[in-house]
Design a protein around this motif. Structure first.
Motif, PDB file in Angstrom:
ATOM      1  N   GLN A  56       0.829  -1.202   0.000  1.00 38.89           N
ATOM      2  CA  GLN A  56       0.000   0.000   0.000  1.00 38.89           C
ATOM      3  C   GLN A  56       0.870   1.261   0.000  1.00 38.89           C
ATOM      4  O   GLN A  56       0.601   2.208  -0.735  1.00 38.89           O
ATOM      5  N   ILE A  57       1.924   1.266   0.819  1.00 38.85           N
ATOM      6  CA  ILE A  57       2.822   2.425   0.874  1.00 38.85           C
ATOM      7  C   ILE A  57       3.517   2.609  -0.480  1.00 38.85           C
ATOM      8  O   ILE A  57       3.621   3.718  -1.007  1.00 38.85           O
ATOM      9  N   GLY A  58       3.994   1.499  -1.050  1.00 38.22           N
ATOM     10  CA  GLY A  58       4.680   1.569  -2.334  1.00 38.22           C
ATOM     11  C   GLY A  58       3.793   2.117  -3.431  1.00 38.22           C
ATOM     12  O   GLY A  58       4.242   2.917  -4.267  1.00 38.22           O
ATOM     13  N   SER A  59       2.529   1.701  -3.456  1.00 37.31           N
ATOM     14  CA  SER A  59       1.617   2.188  -4.496  1.00 37.31           C
ATOM     15  C   SER A  59       1.275   3.658  -4.316  1.00 37.31           C
ATOM     16  O   SER A  59       0.925   4.349  -5.274  1.00 37.31           O
ATOM     17  N   LEU A  60       1.386   4.146  -3.075  1.00 31.95           N
ATOM     18  CA  LEU A  60       1.085   5.554  -2.810  1.00 31.95           C
ATOM     19  C   LEU A  60       2.228   6.479  -3.213  1.00 31.95           C
ATOM     20  O   LEU A  60       1.998   7.501  -3.871  1.00 31.95           O
ATOM     21  N   GLY A  65      10.462   7.374  -2.264  1.00 33.67           N
ATOM     22  CA  GLY A  65       9.632   8.062  -1.279  1.00 33.67           C
ATOM     23  C   GLY A  65       9.171   7.175  -0.149  1.00 33.67           C
ATOM     24  O   GLY A  65       9.000   7.637   0.987  1.00 33.67           O
ATOM     25  N   LEU A  66       8.976   5.862  -0.424  1.00 31.00           N
ATOM     26  CA  LEU A  66       8.478   4.955   0.615  1.00 31.00           C
ATOM     27  C   LEU A  66       9.455   4.806   1.781  1.00 31.00           C
ATOM     28  O   LEU A  66       9.071   4.379   2.871  1.00 31.00           O
ATOM     29  N   LEU A  67      10.726   5.169   1.565  1.00 30.08           N
ATOM     30  CA  LEU A  67      11.707   5.061   2.640  1.00 30.08           C
ATOM     31  C   LEU A  67      11.414   6.043   3.780  1.00 30.08           C
ATOM     32  O   LEU A  67      11.804   5.799   4.925  1.00 30.08           O
ATOM     33  N   LEU A 265       9.496  -4.192   2.082  1.00 31.84           N
ATOM     34  CA  LEU A 265      10.031  -3.958   0.739  1.00 31.84           C
ATOM     35  C   LEU A 265       9.680  -5.096  -0.214  1.00 31.84           C
ATOM     36  O   LEU A 265       9.341  -4.859  -1.382  1.00 31.84           O
ATOM     37  N   ILE A 266       9.729  -6.332   0.273  1.00 25.00           N
ATOM     38  CA  ILE A 266       9.362  -7.455  -0.586  1.00 25.00           C
ATOM     39  C   ILE A 266       7.862  -7.441  -0.855  1.00 25.00           C
ATOM     40  O   ILE A 266       7.399  -7.859  -1.915  1.00 25.00           O
ATOM     41  N   GLY A 267       7.084  -6.910   0.120  1.00 18.60           N
ATOM     42  CA  GLY A 267       5.658  -6.712  -0.137  1.00 18.60           C
ATOM     43  C   GLY A 267       5.432  -5.778  -1.307  1.00 18.60           C
ATOM     44  O   GLY A 267       4.534  -5.991  -2.140  1.00 18.60           O
ATOM     45  N   VAL A 268       6.248  -4.723  -1.405  1.00 12.78           N
ATOM     46  CA  VAL A 268       6.151  -3.805  -2.548  1.00 12.78           C
ATOM     47  C   VAL A 268       6.524  -4.536  -3.839  1.00 12.78           C
ATOM     48  O   VAL A 268       5.865  -4.381  -4.875  1.00 12.78           O
ATOM     49  N   LEU A 269       7.581  -5.353  -3.778  1.00 11.84           N
ATOM     50  CA  LEU A 269       8.016  -6.104  -4.962  1.00 11.84           C
ATOM     51  C   LEU A 269       6.901  -6.999  -5.484  1.00 11.84           C
ATOM     52  O   LEU A 269       6.609  -7.013  -6.691  1.00 11.84           O
ATOM     53  N   PHE A 270       6.263  -7.750  -4.591  1.00 14.74           N
ATOM     54  CA  PHE A 270       5.159  -8.624  -5.006  1.00 14.74           C
ATOM     55  C   PHE A 270       4.005  -7.804  -5.566  1.00 14.74           C
ATOM     56  O   PHE A 270       3.423  -8.150  -6.606  1.00 14.74           O
ATOM     57  N   THR A 271       3.645  -6.724  -4.871  1.00 20.63           N
ATOM     58  CA  THR A 271       2.510  -5.917  -5.299  1.00 20.63           C
ATOM     59  C   THR A 271       2.734  -5.322  -6.680  1.00 20.63           C
ATOM     60  O   THR A 271       1.850  -5.400  -7.563  1.00 20.63           O
TER      61      THR A 271
END
Length: 478
Positions: A56-60, A65-67, A265-271
């Motif tokens: 969710q953070i990565g998509s936003l 920026g997510l860092l 971070l891996i959640g962002v990769l999968f998403t």
């Protein structure tokens, strides 16, 4: 060594210890012999909620920026957790018991236990939905159908079986759950890399909103976690020996939180990778589906992904069900002479989860986390303001050996109750969009202490303890 033995040794029931000291101070003789809290807390990284949050953070806000919100989570939760955990260890009290003396009163502290319990209701539904979605995806069942609700109910009953057995089950699940998670997690990454074209950080772009708005939304998502992770740590931190320093509690928090960062971070990769796949497949809910680990692990890993979700998340939900039921039982005990056992609150949580499942709460993640952030942050920052400002700085009451016993404290302290209500109303105004909702949890946690400290000063601290005290018949353990 069995999980239980890290705490109290093979001859003592951890269930009895935890539930007994939910209503009294932990004596020095019962403090943990090892820094077992770290063992418990690192198990928190296996919650698939972190995949959702990262996605969710990565998509936003995209990369890099997510860092920023992730750094806020790690640093903020480390600081708050270190302070709250040390306070609990010095006093040997749970946060609901500390809340009694720190501005709320005996019955007023039920608010704290209720808030804590509601948080676990949300996370129980989150994790249970992930498992149900994984099974439903593999079986070809629509995740919003009646039969998917039946799947959720069946998994919830399995969770209830383990949670009913308390720490005996946790002993088994803790021993095998984390290793299974790590092995299947590694297999999942391997299968994703070999079966799909990975979308790396350079391609993690924000999908909607203006840059400033999206960043505030991302910070709002993690703001409630800053305090909630501290609360989980404090559940066990009160058993840590008194000699622990702020550096020691900060170290425990930091190790747990830094271990969560790779999962995010891996959640962002999968998403990001599965968003492209689901979009190409023509899924009408591709954006929402790509954030849901229950769906994408079932797609990427097949039956193995379903096993992954079931084994690892039932374990997490046993913890949610156990902790949530204990918090709600404490809330009931604070205001009602009629005791309702922890096991029956578990049944109530199961029923609430089944009733809420059809709503697919994962699509309302931002609102749910804003609500939990408003409640938990306002409560804890009022408690911290009372402890460090009203007591330590202004000397309105003793700052050591915080009183918590019924008969010594007022039932309702208007200072804490009023400030809590004001903070919640300010937060609720944001949830109902009288101002942007992503500011709500921040506004509430600032307003609560700002109201509490002046009220306590104006009343000169006279609502902390009863003028005519009624000692308890049994001596307090020391």
């Amino acid at each position: 060594m069995p999980f239980r033995d890290y705490f109290v040794g093979p001859s003592t029931s951890l269930d009895d210890q935890i539930e007994s000291f939910a209503t009294t101070r932990v004596p020095d003789s019962q403090r943990w012999r090892r820094p077992a809290i770290l063992l418990v807390l690192t198990g928190n990284i296996t919650a698939m909620f972190w995949f959702i949050l990262g996605g969710q953070i990565g998509s936003l806000v995209g990369w890099p920026g997510l860092l920023l919100p992730i750094s806020y989570l790690v640093i903020g939760a480390t600081l708050v957790g270190s302070v709250v955990m040390r306070m609990a260890s010095q006093e040997g009290l749970s946060l609901p018991l500390l809340t009694r003396g720190l501005g709320f009163g005996v019955k007023g502290s039920a608010i704290a236990s209720l808030i804590y319990g509601v948080n676990f209701v949300f996370y129980f539904i989150f994790e249970g939905s992930i498992v149900s979605h994984a099974i439903s995806e593999y079986a070809g069942i629509a995740i919003d159908s009646f039969w998917a609700t039946v799947v959720f109910a069946a998994v919830a009953l399995v969770t209830l079986y383990f949670a009913w057995r308390g720490m005996h089950s946790m002993n088994v699940l803790q021993r095998f759950g984390a290793p299974i998670f790590l092995v299947l997690f590694a297999i999942g990454i391997y299968m994703l890399a070999n079966g799909y074209e990975l979308v790396g950080p350079g391609e993690w772009k924000q999908t909607d909103s203006t840059s400033g708005t999206a960043m505030w939304q991302a910070f709002s998502l993690v703001n409630g976690q800053v305090v909630f992770q501290a609360l989980i740590a404090t559940d066990y931190g009160r058993f840590v020996k008194r000699k622990v320093s702020y550096a020691g509690t900060a170290g425990v928090m930091f190790v747990e939180l830094i271990a969560i960062v790779p999962i995010l971070l891996i959640g962002v990769l999968f998403t990001e990778t599965m968003l492209r796949v689901f979009t190409d497949e023509g899924r009408p809910t591709a954006v929402l589906d790509s954030i849901d680990p229950g769906l994408y692990f079932a797609v990427v890993m097949g039956l193995l992904g379903v096993v992954f979700a079931v084994i690892t998340q039932v374990r997490i939900n046993v913890m949610n069900l156990y902790s949530g039921s204990l918090a709600l039982a404490n809330a009931n005990d604070a205001v009602s002479p009629r005791k309702v056992g922890r096991q029956w609150w578990m049944v109530g949580l199961i029923i609430a989860g089944i009733a809420c499942y059809p709503l697919n709460v994962l699509q309302y993640l931002d609102k749910a986390l804003a609500v939990t952030g408003i409640m938990t942050n306002t409560w804890i920052f009022i408690v911290l303001a009372d402890y460090f400002i009203c007591r330590k700085l202004l000397k309105l009451a003793p700052s050591q050996n915080i009183e918590y016993r019924d008969g010594f404290l007022v039932d309702w302290n208007p200072c804490g109750i009023t400030s809590m209500i004001v903070g919640l109303l300010v937060g609720a105004a944001g949830i109902f969009e009288l101002y942007p909702s992503y500011y709500a949890s921040f506004a509430a946690m600032i307003v609560g202490p700002l109201v509490h400290v002046p009220l306590t000063v104006l009343t000169k601290g006279r609502f902390y303890e009863r003028r005519s005290k009624t000692p308890e018949p049994a001596a307090e353990p020391v």
